[in-house]
Design an enzyme around this catalytic site. Structure first.
Site, PDB file in Angstrom:
ATOM      1  N   ASP A  13       0.834  -1.200   0.000  1.00  0.00           N
ATOM      2  CA  ASP A  13       0.000   0.000   0.000  1.00  0.00           C
ATOM      3  C   ASP A  13       0.873   1.257   0.000  1.00  0.00           C
ATOM      4  OD1 ASP A  13      -2.599  -1.508   0.491  1.00  0.00           O
ATOM      5  OD2 ASP A  13      -1.413  -2.106   2.212  1.00  0.00           O
TER       6      ASP A  13
ATOM      7  N   HIS B 254      -4.933  -3.231   6.700  1.00  0.00           N
ATOM      8  CA  HIS B 254      -4.762  -3.561   5.286  1.00  0.00           C
ATOM      9  C   HIS B 254      -6.142  -3.912   4.735  1.00  0.00           C
ATOM     10  CE1 HIS B 254      -2.992  -4.783   1.566  1.00  0.00           C
ATOM     11  NE2 HIS B 254      -3.477  -6.004   1.680  1.00  0.00           N
TER      12      HIS B 254
END
Length: 308
Positions: free
Chosen positions: A137, A165
């Protein structure tokens, strides 16, 4: 990547231990053969097995990519229910057979909650040695900023991913900088578009995994593998001076995140240890996003505890 030195450095020999399901034993042995056939200069051996004790015996680094995959129509709590027994079992095997200071990276989703389960059932492994992957990410955030400003991604640093996440994560560019001929300049100044930074940038990074699946009918592979290497390399070899990265780590209460929660923070690494970057200013917008992700993680923890 690992056996070419991209994770642990160009002079570190490695023995790779691969754990697979019994029904995939032939395929795993095929991977073992290919690794040997590649004549990788740092590879000193390959263990391919479906036995957890054999797989984890003496390992210094464990990257846990195995887990029940999320299928269409599957709720997140259903995914947690499938993965909790897997990580409870692996926690026991790691604690009994891994090297005393083994560093663990959980990749399989839900990564933060899987890491929490691992910590609860591998009490012999220090909590600081258990992390989960948020670097993918983080790298996605760097990539989006680089594309927006038409600069090399290597010139972008110090974006942050806060939280879980999942789609509640908060990609934060408010502290990020760009290297220019005139020195480092804030991304917020160069983009000069608050709407983009708070909406399109955030949603694009949050939904990037789903976009990849929609485009190629498979989840991220190369980018995920690269991110795992980046995560372990920086953790073990250290982050560059003045640069932080995002890692899912066990909270010590920093920024008001409940202690013991596996949460993505900005961290620096030195001599094999990570430290949460302190003193960053958090505005009301960022705080609301961080609280939303914290709430989701509390819900996931409750589901996991109920199953256990």
């Amino acid at each position: 990547m690992i056996a070419r030195g991209q994770m642990l450095g160009p002079e570190q020999p490695v023995v790779l231990h691969m754990l697979g399901l019994p029904r995939a034993a032939d395929a795993l042995n095929g991977v073992r053969m290919e690794l040997i056939d590649a004549a990788l200069p740092l590879l000193r051996g390959v263990v391919a097995t479906s036995n957890e004790a054999e797989a984890f015996k003496g390992v210094n680094v464990a990257i846990l990519i195995g887990g029940w995959p999320r299928k269409e129509g599957m709720k997140r709590k259903d995914l947690i229910a499938k993965n909790v027994p897997i990580y409870k079992s692996q926690a026991s095997a790691l604690q009994q057979h891994a090297a005393p200071n083994c560093k663990v990276l959980v990749v399989a989703n839900p990564a933060n909650t899987n890491a929490l389960v691992l910590k609860e059932f591998a009490g012999g492994i220090p909590a600081k040695n258990i992390t989960c992957l948020m670097r993918l990410d983080h790298n996605r955030a760097l990539g989006q900023i680089a594309e927006k400003l038409n600069v090399p991604v290597s010139d972008v640093k110090n974006a942050i991913i806060w939280g879980n996440h999942s789609s509640t994560q908060f990609p934060d560019a408010s502290h990020a900088t760009i290297r220019t001929e005139l020195g480092e300049r804030p991304v917020t100044e160069l983009v000069a578009d608050e709407k983009w930074l708070r909406e399109e940038f955030v949603s694009t990074v949050q939904q990037r995994g789903a976009a990849v699946i929609k485009a190629r009918k498979q989840s991220s592979s190369l980018s995920a593998a690269s991110a795992a290497c980046d995560h372990m390399r920086d953790w073990i070899l250290g982050t560059p001076k003045g640069t932080w990265v995002s890692m899912g780590v066990c909270s010590d209460g920093s920024y008001g995140i409940p202690e013991g929660t596996f949460f993505s923070f900005p961290v620096t690494c030195d001599k094999g240890e990570w430290s949460i970057v302190q003193g960053l200013q958090i505005d009301d917008f960022a705080r609301s996003k961080m609280e939303a992700s914290t709430s989701e993680l509390k819900e996931e923890k409750a589901v996991a505890i109920n199953i256990l």
